[in-house]
Design a protein around this motif. Structure first.
Motif, PDB file in Angstrom:
ATOM      1  N   GLN A  67      -8.848 -11.852  83.217  1.00  0.00           N
ATOM      2  CA  GLN A  67      -9.043 -12.781  82.104  1.00  0.00           C
ATOM      3  C   GLN A  67      -7.976 -13.878  82.109  1.00  0.00           C
ATOM      4  OE1 GLN A  67     -11.590 -12.227  79.920  1.00  0.00           O
ATOM      5  NE2 GLN A  67     -11.201 -13.808  78.396  1.00  0.00           N
ATOM      6  N   ALA A  68      -6.735 -13.489  82.436  1.00  0.00           N
ATOM      7  CA  ALA A  68      -5.629 -14.443  82.435  1.00  0.00           C
ATOM      8  C   ALA A  68      -5.511 -15.213  83.745  1.00  0.00           C
ATOM      9  CB  ALA A  68      -4.319 -13.712  82.150  1.00  0.00           C
ATOM     10  N   GLY A  69      -6.231 -14.774  84.781  1.00  0.00           N
ATOM     11  CA  GLY A  69      -6.105 -15.404  86.088  1.00  0.00           C
ATOM     12  C   GLY A  69      -4.829 -15.023  86.811  1.00  0.00           C
ATOM     13  N   TRP A  70      -4.303 -13.824  86.497  1.00  0.00           N
ATOM     14  CA  TRP A  70      -3.080 -13.325  87.125  1.00  0.00           C
ATOM     15  C   TRP A  70      -3.427 -12.291  88.184  1.00  0.00           C
ATOM     16  CZ3 TRP A  70       0.665 -11.887  82.508  1.00  0.00           C
ATOM     17  CH2 TRP A  70       0.896 -13.041  81.734  1.00  0.00           C
ATOM     18  N   GLU A  71      -2.480 -12.076  89.098  1.00  0.00           N
ATOM     19  CA  GLU A  71      -2.529 -10.982  90.054  1.00  0.00           C
ATOM     20  C   GLU A  71      -1.545  -9.898  89.604  1.00  0.00           C
ATOM     21  OE1 GLU A  71      -4.599 -10.687  92.523  1.00  0.00           O
ATOM     22  OE2 GLU A  71      -5.485 -12.675  92.158  1.00  0.00           O
ATOM     23  N   THR A 308      -9.799  -3.381  67.291  1.00  0.00           N
ATOM     24  CA  THR A 308     -10.392  -4.244  66.278  1.00  0.00           C
ATOM     25  C   THR A 308     -10.468  -5.694  66.767  1.00  0.00           C
ATOM     26  OG1 THR A 308      -9.492  -2.793  64.562  1.00  0.00           O
ATOM     27  CG2 THR A 308     -10.240  -4.966  63.871  1.00  0.00           C
ATOM     28  N   ILE A 309      -9.408  -6.162  67.408  1.00  0.00           N
ATOM     29  CA  ILE A 309      -9.385  -7.535  67.916  1.00  0.00           C
ATOM     30  C   ILE A 309     -10.472  -7.735  68.969  1.00  0.00           C
ATOM     31  CG2 ILE A 309      -8.014  -9.143  69.314  1.00  0.00           C
ATOM     32  CD1 ILE A 309      -5.532  -8.071  67.785  1.00  0.00           C
ATOM     33  N   CYS A 310     -10.563  -6.824  69.925  1.00  0.00           N
ATOM     34  CA  CYS A 310     -11.547  -6.977  71.000  1.00  0.00           C
ATOM     35  C   CYS A 310     -12.974  -6.785  70.504  1.00  0.00           C
ATOM     36  CB  CYS A 310     -11.237  -5.999  72.134  1.00  0.00           C
ATOM     37  SG  CYS A 310      -9.736  -6.414  73.072  1.00  0.00           S
ATOM     38  N   HIS A 311     -13.151  -5.944  69.492  1.00  0.00           N
ATOM     39  CA  HIS A 311     -14.491  -5.679  68.951  1.00  0.00           C
ATOM     40  C   HIS A 311     -15.012  -6.862  68.137  1.00  0.00           C
ATOM     41  CE1 HIS A 311     -17.899  -3.603  67.276  1.00  0.00           C
ATOM     42  NE2 HIS A 311     -17.389  -3.543  66.056  1.00  0.00           N
ATOM     43  N   LYS A 312     -14.135  -7.497  67.370  1.00  0.00           N
ATOM     44  CA  LYS A 312     -14.601  -8.495  66.398  1.00  0.00           C
ATOM     45  C   LYS A 312     -14.307  -9.946  66.771  1.00  0.00           C
ATOM     46  CE  LYS A 312     -16.198  -7.321  63.023  1.00  0.00           C
ATOM     47  NZ  LYS A 312     -17.570  -6.904  62.630  1.00  0.00           N
ATOM     48  N   LEU A 313     -13.374 -10.198  67.704  1.00  0.00           N
ATOM     49  CA  LEU A 313     -12.938 -11.578  67.927  1.00  0.00           C
ATOM     50  C   LEU A 313     -13.120 -12.065  69.357  1.00  0.00           C
ATOM     51  CD1 LEU A 313      -9.601 -11.576  65.853  1.00  0.00           C
ATOM     52  CD2 LEU A 313     -11.832 -12.466  65.151  1.00  0.00           C
ATOM     53  N   ASN A 314     -13.866 -11.346  70.189  1.00  0.00           N
ATOM     54  CA  ASN A 314     -13.951 -11.744  71.602  1.00  0.00           C
ATOM     55  C   ASN A 314     -14.752 -13.021  71.820  1.00  0.00           C
ATOM     56  OD1 ASN A 314     -16.864 -10.949  72.498  1.00  0.00           O
ATOM     57  ND2 ASN A 314     -16.111  -9.149  71.394  1.00  0.00           N
ATOM     58  N   ASP A 315     -15.427 -13.513  70.782  1.00  0.00           N
ATOM     59  CA  ASP A 315     -16.215 -14.732  70.945  1.00  0.00           C
ATOM     60  C   ASP A 315     -15.695 -15.887  70.090  1.00  0.00           C
ATOM     61  OD1 ASP A 315     -16.875 -13.676  68.514  1.00  0.00           O
ATOM     62  OD2 ASP A 315     -19.049 -13.807  68.781  1.00  0.00           O
ATOM     63  N   SER A 336       2.791  -7.889  61.678  1.00  0.00           N
ATOM     64  CA  SER A 336       2.924  -8.946  62.673  1.00  0.00           C
ATOM     65  C   SER A 336       2.012 -10.106  62.309  1.00  0.00           C
ATOM     66  CB  SER A 336       2.634  -8.424  64.086  1.00  0.00           C
ATOM     67  OG  SER A 336       1.429  -7.705  64.135  1.00  0.00           O
ATOM     68  N   ASP A 337       2.439 -11.293  62.740  1.00  0.00           N
ATOM     69  CA  ASP A 337       1.804 -12.554  62.382  1.00  0.00           C
ATOM     70  C   ASP A 337       1.736 -13.371  63.668  1.00  0.00           C
ATOM     71  OD1 ASP A 337       1.982 -15.406  61.926  1.00  0.00           O
ATOM     72  OD2 ASP A 337       2.536 -15.060  59.850  1.00  0.00           O
ATOM     73  N   PHE A 338       0.518 -13.738  64.107  1.00  0.00           N
ATOM     74  CA  PHE A 338       0.389 -14.414  65.395  1.00  0.00           C
ATOM     75  C   PHE A 338      -0.932 -15.183  65.445  1.00  0.00           C
ATOM     76  CE2 PHE A 338      -1.029 -10.063  65.512  1.00  0.00           C
ATOM     77  CZ  PHE A 338      -2.287 -10.118  66.108  1.00  0.00           C
ATOM     78  N   VAL A 339      -1.047 -16.050  66.453  1.00  0.00           N
ATOM     79  CA  VAL A 339      -2.257 -16.843  66.653  1.00  0.00           C
ATOM     80  C   VAL A 339      -2.895 -16.435  67.974  1.00  0.00           C
ATOM     81  CG1 VAL A 339      -3.176 -19.165  67.048  1.00  0.00           C
ATOM     82  CG2 VAL A 339      -1.403 -18.797  65.307  1.00  0.00           C
ATOM     83  N   ILE A 340      -4.212 -16.250  67.950  1.00  0.00           N
ATOM     84  CA  ILE A 340      -4.960 -15.925  69.170  1.00  0.00           C
ATOM     85  C   ILE A 340      -5.825 -17.129  69.542  1.00  0.00           C
ATOM     86  CG2 ILE A 340      -6.638 -14.387  70.260  1.00  0.00           C
ATOM     87  CD1 ILE A 340      -5.873 -12.228  68.312  1.00  0.00           C
ATOM     88  N   ASP A 341      -5.751 -17.527  70.806  1.00  0.00           N
ATOM     89  CA  ASP A 341      -6.538 -18.656  71.292  1.00  0.00           C
ATOM     90  C   ASP A 341      -7.887 -18.209  71.834  1.00  0.00           C
ATOM     91  OD1 ASP A 341      -4.635 -20.643  70.757  1.00  0.00           O
ATOM     92  OD2 ASP A 341      -3.548 -20.187  72.611  1.00  0.00           O
ATOM     93  N   PRO A 342      -8.883 -19.087  71.806  1.00  0.00           N
ATOM     94  CA  PRO A 342     -10.186 -18.764  72.412  1.00  0.00           C
ATOM     95  C   PRO A 342     -10.027 -18.501  73.909  1.00  0.00           C
ATOM     96  CG  PRO A 342     -10.290 -20.810  71.145  1.00  0.00           C
ATOM     97  CD  PRO A 342      -8.853 -20.443  71.223  1.00  0.00           C
ATOM     98  N   GLY A 343     -10.901 -17.639  74.429  1.00  0.00           N
ATOM     99  CA  GLY A 343     -10.898 -17.360  75.857  1.00  0.00           C
ATOM    100  C   GLY A 343      -9.880 -16.345  76.320  1.00  0.00           C
ATOM    101  N   THR A 344      -9.154 -15.748  75.373  1.00  0.00           N
ATOM    102  CA  THR A 344      -8.138 -14.765  75.757  1.00  0.00           C
ATOM    103  C   THR A 344      -8.576 -13.321  75.528  1.00  0.00           C
ATOM    104  OG1 THR A 344      -7.094 -14.903  73.568  1.00  0.00           O
ATOM    105  CG2 THR A 344      -6.240 -16.363  75.276  1.00  0.00           C
ATOM    106  N   ILE A 345      -9.690 -13.111  74.815  1.00  0.00           N
ATOM    107  CA  ILE A 345     -10.093 -11.757  74.420  1.00  0.00           C
ATOM    108  C   ILE A 345     -11.325 -11.315  75.202  1.00  0.00           C
ATOM    109  CG2 ILE A 345     -10.724 -10.258  72.502  1.00  0.00           C
ATOM    110  CD1 ILE A 345      -9.504 -12.334  70.621  1.00  0.00           C
TER     111      ILE A 345
END
Length: 373
Positions: A67-71, A308-315, A336-345
Protein backbone atom coordinates in the motif's frame (compact mmCIF):
# COMPACT_ATOMS: atom_id res chain seq x y z
CA UNK A 1 0.98 14.41 32.73
CA UNK A 2 2.22 12.13 29.91
CA UNK A 3 1.24 14.24 26.91
CA UNK A 4 3.09 13.96 23.58
CA UNK A 5 3.12 15.82 20.26
CA UNK A 6 4.90 14.48 17.17
CA UNK A 7 4.96 16.93 14.26
CA UNK A 8 7.37 15.04 12.01
CA UNK A 9 5.83 11.55 11.71
CA UNK A 10 3.49 10.63 8.86
CA UNK A 11 1.01 7.72 8.84
CA UNK A 12 1.75 5.99 5.53
CA UNK A 13 -0.41 2.83 5.60
CA UNK A 14 -2.97 0.90 7.64
CA UNK A 15 -3.72 -2.80 7.07
CA UNK A 16 -5.37 -5.61 9.02
CA UNK A 17 -5.65 -9.39 8.60
CA UNK A 18 -8.14 -11.72 10.27
CA UNK A 19 -8.64 -15.50 10.21
CA UNK A 20 -10.92 -16.48 7.35
CA UNK A 21 -13.11 -18.62 9.63
CA UNK A 22 -16.25 -16.80 10.75
CA UNK A 23 -18.64 -17.78 13.56
CA UNK A 24 -22.02 -16.07 13.33
CA UNK A 25 -24.41 -15.64 16.21
CA UNK A 26 -27.34 -18.06 16.21
CA UNK A 27 -30.20 -15.60 16.53
CA UNK A 28 -32.71 -18.45 16.88
CA UNK A 29 -31.21 -19.05 20.33
CA UNK A 30 -33.03 -16.70 22.71
CA UNK A 31 -30.06 -16.29 25.06
CA UNK A 32 -27.77 -15.60 22.12
CA UNK A 33 -30.15 -13.03 20.67
CA UNK A 34 -30.24 -11.26 24.03
CA UNK A 35 -26.44 -11.34 24.23
CA UNK A 36 -26.10 -9.83 20.74
CA UNK A 37 -28.56 -7.07 21.63
CA UNK A 38 -26.57 -6.21 24.78
CA UNK A 39 -23.01 -6.69 23.55
CA UNK A 40 -23.45 -5.88 19.85
CA UNK A 41 -21.41 -8.77 18.41
CA UNK A 42 -23.11 -10.48 15.47
CA UNK A 43 -20.08 -12.48 14.32
CA UNK A 44 -16.36 -12.96 14.97
CA UNK A 45 -13.35 -14.12 12.96
CA UNK A 46 -11.31 -16.77 14.78
CA UNK A 47 -8.65 -19.30 13.88
CA UNK A 48 -9.47 -22.97 14.22
CA UNK A 49 -6.05 -23.97 12.86
CA UNK A 50 -2.88 -22.78 14.53
CA UNK A 51 -2.85 -19.16 13.41
CA UNK A 52 -1.33 -16.61 15.76
CA UNK A 53 -0.89 -12.81 15.64
CA UNK A 54 2.44 -13.53 13.92
CA UNK A 55 0.76 -15.24 10.96
CA UNK A 56 -1.88 -12.53 10.63
CA UNK A 57 0.75 -9.83 11.11
CA UNK A 58 2.85 -11.18 8.25
CA UNK A 59 -0.12 -10.94 5.87
CA UNK A 60 -1.13 -7.48 7.11
CA UNK A 61 2.42 -6.12 6.97
CA UNK A 62 2.93 -7.48 3.45
CA UNK A 63 -0.24 -5.65 2.38
CA UNK A 64 0.73 -2.43 4.17
CA UNK A 65 4.16 -2.39 2.51
CA UNK A 66 2.49 -2.74 -0.89
CA UNK A 67 0.00 0.00 0.00
CA UNK A 68 2.85 2.38 0.87
CA UNK A 69 5.04 1.33 -2.06
CA UNK A 70 7.81 0.18 0.29
CA UNK A 71 10.02 -2.90 0.26
CA UNK A 72 10.77 -4.89 3.45
CA UNK A 73 14.37 -3.68 3.25
CA UNK A 74 13.12 -0.10 3.66
CA UNK A 75 12.18 -0.74 7.30
CA UNK A 76 14.44 0.57 10.07
CA UNK A 77 12.40 -0.68 13.03
CA UNK A 78 9.64 -3.22 13.62
CA UNK A 79 7.52 -3.16 16.79
CA UNK A 80 4.98 -5.89 17.61
CA UNK A 81 2.45 -5.22 20.36
CA UNK A 82 0.90 -8.48 21.60
CA UNK A 83 0.10 -10.19 24.89
CA UNK A 84 0.15 -13.58 23.14
CA UNK A 85 3.48 -14.00 21.29
CA UNK A 86 4.43 -17.30 19.67
CA UNK A 87 7.11 -17.82 22.33
CA UNK A 88 6.63 -16.73 25.94
CA UNK A 89 10.09 -15.23 26.26
CA UNK A 90 13.39 -14.91 24.43
CA UNK A 91 12.06 -14.55 20.89
CA UNK A 92 9.39 -11.93 20.32
CA UNK A 93 7.07 -11.82 17.33
CA UNK A 94 9.00 -8.82 16.01
CA UNK A 95 12.11 -10.99 15.67
CA UNK A 96 10.14 -13.77 13.97
CA UNK A 97 8.77 -11.28 11.44
CA UNK A 98 12.29 -9.94 11.02
CA UNK A 99 13.25 -13.50 10.05
CA UNK A 100 10.33 -14.18 7.70
CA UNK A 101 10.72 -10.85 5.88
CA UNK A 102 14.52 -11.16 5.76
CA UNK A 103 14.97 -7.63 7.10
CA UNK A 104 18.30 -5.84 7.33
CA UNK A 105 20.47 -6.67 10.33
CA UNK A 106 20.46 -3.01 11.35
CA UNK A 107 16.64 -3.01 11.41
CA UNK A 108 15.81 -3.00 15.13
CA UNK A 109 12.99 -5.12 16.58
CA UNK A 110 11.13 -5.35 19.87
CA UNK A 111 7.78 -6.40 21.35
CA UNK A 112 5.28 -4.67 23.65
CA UNK A 113 2.49 -6.29 25.76
CA UNK A 114 -0.18 -3.58 25.96
CA UNK A 115 -3.45 -5.30 25.03
CA UNK A 116 -6.51 -3.09 24.65
CA UNK A 117 -4.51 0.15 25.10
CA UNK A 118 -2.02 -0.85 22.41
CA UNK A 119 -2.97 1.91 19.98
CA UNK A 120 -2.04 5.09 21.90
CA UNK A 121 0.75 3.47 23.94
CA UNK A 122 2.58 1.72 21.11
CA UNK A 123 2.03 4.67 18.75
CA UNK A 124 3.66 6.93 21.34
CA UNK A 125 6.62 4.58 21.75
CA UNK A 126 7.10 4.23 17.99
CA UNK A 127 6.98 7.99 17.36
CA UNK A 128 9.24 8.75 20.34
CA UNK A 129 11.80 6.25 19.09
CA UNK A 130 11.73 7.80 15.64
CA UNK A 131 12.31 11.28 17.05
CA UNK A 132 15.23 10.25 19.23
CA UNK A 133 17.06 7.99 16.71
CA UNK A 134 18.61 9.74 13.73
CA UNK A 135 18.74 6.67 11.49
CA UNK A 136 15.20 5.38 12.05
CA UNK A 137 13.11 6.76 9.19
CA UNK A 138 10.54 4.05 8.49
CA UNK A 139 8.76 1.92 11.09
CA UNK A 140 6.26 -0.95 11.03
CA UNK A 141 4.01 -1.03 14.10
CA UNK A 142 1.89 -4.17 14.57
CA UNK A 143 -0.86 -4.87 17.12
CA UNK A 144 -2.75 -8.12 17.67
CA UNK A 145 -3.72 -10.75 20.22
CA UNK A 146 -4.65 -14.43 20.13
CA UNK A 147 -8.01 -14.80 21.87
CA UNK A 148 -9.13 -18.37 21.34
CA UNK A 149 -6.15 -20.10 22.92
CA UNK A 150 -8.40 -20.94 25.85
CA UNK A 151 -10.63 -23.09 23.64
CA UNK A 152 -8.51 -26.05 22.68
CA UNK A 153 -10.68 -27.76 20.09
CA UNK A 154 -13.35 -26.97 17.55
CA UNK A 155 -16.18 -28.57 19.48
CA UNK A 156 -15.48 -26.36 22.50
CA UNK A 157 -15.33 -23.22 20.36
CA UNK A 158 -18.59 -23.93 18.57
CA UNK A 159 -20.32 -24.83 21.82
CA UNK A 160 -19.32 -21.49 23.36
CA UNK A 161 -22.41 -19.39 22.73
CA UNK A 162 -21.36 -15.88 23.72
CA UNK A 163 -18.79 -14.77 21.13
CA UNK A 164 -17.46 -11.39 22.30
CA UNK A 165 -13.82 -11.68 21.24
CA UNK A 166 -12.43 -11.98 17.74
CA UNK A 167 -8.92 -12.23 16.33
CA UNK A 168 -6.99 -9.84 14.10
CA UNK A 169 -3.59 -8.22 13.70
CA UNK A 170 -3.22 -4.68 12.41
CA UNK A 171 -0.29 -2.70 11.01
CA UNK A 172 0.57 0.98 10.79
CA UNK A 173 3.52 2.16 8.70
CA UNK A 174 5.17 5.36 9.93
CA UNK A 175 7.69 7.62 8.19
CA UNK A 176 9.79 10.42 9.66
CA UNK A 177 9.67 13.70 7.73
CA UNK A 178 10.85 17.28 8.22
CA UNK A 179 9.24 18.95 11.23
CA UNK A 180 5.81 20.50 10.59
CA UNK A 181 5.58 18.94 7.13
CA UNK A 182 2.62 16.73 8.11
CA UNK A 183 -0.32 16.92 10.56
CA UNK A 184 0.77 16.38 14.16
CA UNK A 185 0.13 13.13 16.00
CA UNK A 186 -0.85 13.83 19.62
CA UNK A 187 -1.20 11.30 22.44
CA UNK A 188 -1.98 11.26 26.16
CA UNK A 189 -1.29 8.24 28.39
CA UNK A 190 -2.60 7.30 31.85
CA UNK A 191 -2.39 4.33 34.23
CA UNK A 192 -3.90 3.03 37.46
CA UNK A 193 -1.63 0.18 38.49
CA UNK A 194 -3.72 -1.08 41.39
CA UNK A 195 -6.48 -1.83 38.91
CA UNK A 196 -4.52 -4.82 37.56
CA UNK A 197 -6.49 -7.08 39.89
CA UNK A 198 -9.60 -6.53 37.76
CA UNK A 199 -8.22 -7.79 34.45
CA UNK A 200 -5.51 -10.37 33.81
CA UNK A 201 -4.71 -13.81 32.41
CA UNK A 202 -3.27 -16.74 34.36
CA UNK A 203 -1.27 -18.80 35.01
CA UNK A 204 1.98 -16.87 34.61
CA UNK A 205 5.66 -17.37 35.29
CA UNK A 206 4.93 -16.49 38.91
CA UNK A 207 2.55 -19.44 39.00
CA UNK A 208 5.32 -21.87 38.07
CA UNK A 209 6.17 -21.82 41.76
CA UNK A 210 2.75 -23.34 42.39
CA UNK A 211 3.12 -26.05 39.75
CA UNK A 212 1.54 -28.65 41.99
CA UNK A 213 -1.51 -26.53 42.77
CA UNK A 214 -4.86 -28.04 41.83
CA UNK A 215 -6.88 -24.81 41.97
CA UNK A 216 -6.51 -21.02 41.90
CA UNK A 217 -8.67 -18.66 43.94
CA UNK A 218 -9.56 -15.57 41.89
CA UNK A 219 -9.86 -12.03 43.37
CA UNK A 220 -13.64 -12.35 43.63
CA UNK A 221 -13.30 -15.60 45.59
CA UNK A 222 -14.22 -17.90 42.70
CA UNK A 223 -12.14 -21.08 42.60
CA UNK A 224 -10.76 -22.12 39.21
CA UNK A 225 -9.43 -25.61 38.57
CA UNK A 226 -5.87 -25.59 37.26
CA UNK A 227 -5.29 -27.49 34.04
CA UNK A 228 -1.66 -27.74 32.86
CA UNK A 229 -1.22 -25.97 29.53
CA UNK A 230 -4.52 -24.11 29.87
CA UNK A 231 -4.63 -20.31 30.12
CA UNK A 232 -7.70 -18.61 31.51
CA UNK A 233 -8.70 -14.95 31.70
CA UNK A 234 -10.16 -13.10 34.67
CA UNK A 235 -12.22 -9.93 34.39
CA UNK A 236 -14.24 -8.10 37.00
CA UNK A 237 -16.95 -7.00 34.60
CA UNK A 238 -18.59 -4.43 36.88
CA UNK A 239 -15.29 -2.77 37.79
CA UNK A 240 -14.16 -2.65 34.15
CA UNK A 241 -17.51 -1.20 33.03
CA UNK A 242 -17.35 1.51 35.71
CA UNK A 243 -13.75 2.30 34.79
CA UNK A 244 -14.49 2.53 31.05
CA UNK A 245 -17.67 4.58 31.32
CA UNK A 246 -16.63 6.63 34.37
CA UNK A 247 -12.93 7.41 34.76
CA UNK A 248 -12.13 7.29 31.03
CA UNK A 249 -15.02 9.63 30.20
CA UNK A 250 -14.04 12.01 33.02
CA UNK A 251 -10.49 12.23 31.69
CA UNK A 252 -11.70 12.93 28.15
CA UNK A 253 -13.86 15.79 29.44
CA UNK A 254 -11.01 17.14 31.54
CA UNK A 255 -8.38 16.91 28.79
CA UNK A 256 -10.43 18.01 25.76
CA UNK A 257 -13.46 19.92 26.97
CA UNK A 258 -15.77 21.13 24.19
CA UNK A 259 -12.99 20.50 21.63
CA UNK A 260 -13.93 16.82 21.77
CA UNK A 261 -16.76 17.65 19.34
CA UNK A 262 -14.39 18.97 16.64
CA UNK A 263 -13.27 15.63 15.16
CA UNK A 264 -14.47 13.99 11.97
CA UNK A 265 -14.67 10.51 13.51
CA UNK A 266 -14.23 8.76 16.86
CA UNK A 267 -12.43 5.42 17.12
CA UNK A 268 -13.07 3.91 20.56
CA UNK A 269 -11.80 0.59 21.83
CA UNK A 270 -14.49 -1.90 20.82
CA UNK A 271 -15.09 -3.31 24.30
CA UNK A 272 -18.82 -3.94 23.92
CA UNK A 273 -21.94 -2.14 22.71
CA UNK A 274 -23.03 -1.00 26.17
CA UNK A 275 -19.69 0.70 26.86
CA UNK A 276 -19.57 2.34 23.40
CA UNK A 277 -23.11 3.67 23.78
CA UNK A 278 -22.45 4.94 27.30
CA UNK A 279 -19.30 6.84 26.26
CA UNK A 280 -21.06 8.28 23.19
CA UNK A 281 -23.98 9.51 25.31
CA UNK A 282 -21.85 10.88 28.18
CA UNK A 283 -19.68 12.90 25.79
CA UNK A 284 -22.70 13.96 23.68
CA UNK A 285 -20.98 12.73 20.52
CA UNK A 286 -22.74 12.42 17.17
CA UNK A 287 -23.42 8.65 17.00
CA UNK A 288 -22.91 8.69 13.21
CA UNK A 289 -19.29 9.72 13.79
CA UNK A 290 -18.56 6.98 16.37
CA UNK A 291 -17.19 4.17 14.23
CA UNK A 292 -18.12 0.56 15.06
CA UNK A 293 -16.48 -2.71 13.98
CA UNK A 294 -17.65 -4.69 17.01
CA UNK A 295 -20.69 -6.11 15.22
CA UNK A 296 -18.63 -7.83 12.49
CA UNK A 297 -15.31 -8.54 14.23
CA UNK A 298 -15.96 -8.52 17.98
CA UNK A 299 -13.51 -7.16 20.53
CA UNK A 300 -10.12 -7.74 18.88
CA UNK A 301 -8.11 -6.50 21.89
CA UNK A 302 -4.81 -4.89 20.76
CA UNK A 303 -6.03 -4.70 17.15
CA UNK A 304 -9.36 -3.10 18.08
CA UNK A 305 -8.68 0.44 16.84
CA UNK A 306 -7.00 -0.60 13.58
CA UNK A 307 -9.84 -3.07 12.97
CA UNK A 308 -12.30 -0.19 13.19
CA UNK A 309 -10.21 2.10 10.96
CA UNK A 310 -9.76 -0.52 8.23
CA UNK A 311 -13.40 -1.65 8.42
CA UNK A 312 -15.00 1.80 8.23
CA UNK A 313 -12.52 4.19 6.58
CA UNK A 314 -10.77 2.29 3.77
CA UNK A 315 -12.66 4.27 1.12
CA UNK A 316 -12.23 7.84 2.43
CA UNK A 317 -11.77 10.50 -0.24
CA UNK A 318 -10.40 13.31 1.94
CA UNK A 319 -8.16 13.63 5.00
CA UNK A 320 -10.09 12.84 8.20
CA UNK A 321 -9.29 13.99 11.74
CA UNK A 322 -9.57 11.10 14.23
CA UNK A 323 -9.93 10.96 18.02
CA UNK A 324 -9.02 7.60 19.54
CA UNK A 325 -9.69 6.41 23.10
CA UNK A 326 -8.33 3.05 24.25
CA UNK A 327 -8.69 1.49 27.70
CA UNK A 328 -8.16 -1.81 29.48
CA UNK A 329 -5.36 -4.02 30.72
CA UNK A 330 -3.13 -2.42 33.36
CA UNK A 331 -5.45 -0.77 34.17
CA UNK A 332 -4.47 1.84 31.61
CA UNK A 333 -6.04 4.26 29.19
CA UNK A 334 -4.87 6.66 26.54
CA UNK A 335 -6.01 9.02 23.82
CA UNK A 336 -4.62 9.87 20.41
CA UNK A 337 -5.38 12.58 17.87
CA UNK A 338 -4.25 12.24 14.25
CA UNK A 339 -5.16 12.75 10.59
CA UNK A 340 -5.51 9.91 8.07
CA UNK A 341 -5.04 10.64 4.37
CA UNK A 342 -6.95 8.96 1.52
CA UNK A 343 -5.25 5.99 -0.09
CA UNK A 344 -3.48 4.85 3.07
CA UNK A 345 -6.03 2.33 4.40
CA UNK A 346 -6.38 -1.20 3.03
CA UNK A 347 -9.55 -3.27 3.18
CA UNK A 348 -9.46 -6.04 5.80
CA UNK A 349 -7.84 -9.27 4.60
CA UNK A 350 -9.32 -12.65 5.68
CA UNK A 351 -6.59 -15.31 5.50
CA UNK A 352 -5.83 -18.94 6.33
CA UNK A 353 -2.05 -18.35 6.26
CA UNK A 354 0.08 -19.77 9.06
CA UNK A 355 3.75 -20.69 9.34
CA UNK A 356 4.73 -24.32 9.89
CA UNK A 357 8.51 -24.11 10.22
CA UNK A 358 9.00 -22.99 13.84
CA UNK A 359 11.84 -24.62 15.76
CA UNK A 360 9.33 -26.44 17.99
CA UNK A 361 7.15 -28.80 15.96
CA UNK A 362 4.08 -30.17 17.78
CA UNK A 363 3.24 -33.87 17.59
CA UNK A 364 -0.36 -34.72 18.48
CA UNK A 365 -1.47 -38.00 20.00
CA UNK A 366 -5.01 -37.79 18.63
CA UNK A 367 -6.36 -34.82 16.70
CA UNK A 368 -4.70 -31.58 15.75
CA UNK A 369 -6.66 -28.35 15.56
CA UNK A 370 -6.29 -28.54 11.78
CA UNK A 371 -7.82 -32.03 11.70
CA UNK A 372 -10.89 -30.71 13.48
CA UNK A 373 -11.64 -28.00 10.92
Amino acid sequence: MSSFTFNNVALRAFALATPDHVIKADMSDRRMAKFVKQMGVEQVHISLTEQTPLDLGYVALSKALKQAGWEPQDLDLIIFDTQTPDFLCGTGNSFLLHHYLNLREDCAAFDLPLGCTAFPYSLTIACSTMQSAEDIQRVALLMGDLIWYQYLDKATVLAHKQHLFGEATGVILLEKLEADSCPAIKTKLFAQGHGYINLFAAPSFRDVWQANASHFVMPDGVTVKYQPGHIFSYMNGLAIHEFSTGKVVDYIKEQYGEAIHDYDFYVLHQANKQILNSITTSLELDPSKVLVSLDQYGNTSAASSITTICHKLNDIERPVHIFNASFGIGLSWGFSDFVIDPGTISAIIPTAHHFTDHCLQPVYDQHSCSDLC
